[in-house]
Design a protein around this motif. Structure first.
Motif, short mmCIF file in Angstrom:
data_model
loop_
_atom_site.label_atom_id
_atom_site.label_comp_id
_atom_site.label_asym_id
_atom_site.label_seq_id
_atom_site.Cartn_x
_atom_site.Cartn_y
_atom_site.Cartn_z
N ASP A 94 0.87 -1.18 0.00
CA ASP A 94 0.00 0.00 0.00
C ASP A 94 0.90 1.23 0.00
O ASP A 94 1.86 1.30 0.77
CB ASP A 94 -0.90 0.01 1.22
N GLU A 95 0.57 2.16 -0.87
CA GLU A 95 1.38 3.37 -0.98
C GLU A 95 0.47 4.51 -1.39
O GLU A 95 -0.40 4.34 -2.24
CB GLU A 95 2.46 3.12 -2.04
N HIS A 96 0.65 5.67 -0.80
CA HIS A 96 -0.19 6.82 -1.12
C HIS A 96 0.66 8.00 -1.51
O HIS A 96 1.71 8.20 -1.05
CB HIS A 96 -1.06 7.21 0.08
#
Length: 96
Positions: A94-96
């Motif tokens: 998960d990466e934002h």
């Protein structure tokens, strides 16, 4: 999926500038032979140790670079300035 190799080690303050120069040389050499290396990030932690995270486009590219590490003359001089080194591989979920 992005793959990462994260190292943790210490570097003596007196060796830091030399280590950074050697590390840059190693990163450049690895990128020439393994273009899947997209980013590297060196972070000094509050306890004085460093985390050094290398980001790869795919796990296969990371594995290929690790298999070839003995062919990079830049690796031993850079790592000679580190102490208590550990490493782990992983994948970004998960990466934002």
């Amino acid at each position: 999926m992005t793959a990462v190799r994260s190292h943790r080690y210490s570097v003596a303050d007196a060796d830091l500038e030399e280590f950074l120069a050697r590390r840059r040389s190693l990163v450049t050499a690895i990128r020439k032979g393994h273009p899947g290396l997209t980013r590297v990030a060196l972070i000094r932690l509050d306890d004085g140790t460093y985390t050094d995270t290398w980001y790869w486009e795919r796990a296969e590219q990371l594995a290929a670079a690790l298999a070839a590490i003995s062919t990079f003359a830049e690796a031993p001089p850079a790592m000679a300035l580190t102490k208590d080194a550990t490493a782990q591989n992983g994948r970004v979920v998960d990466e934002h």
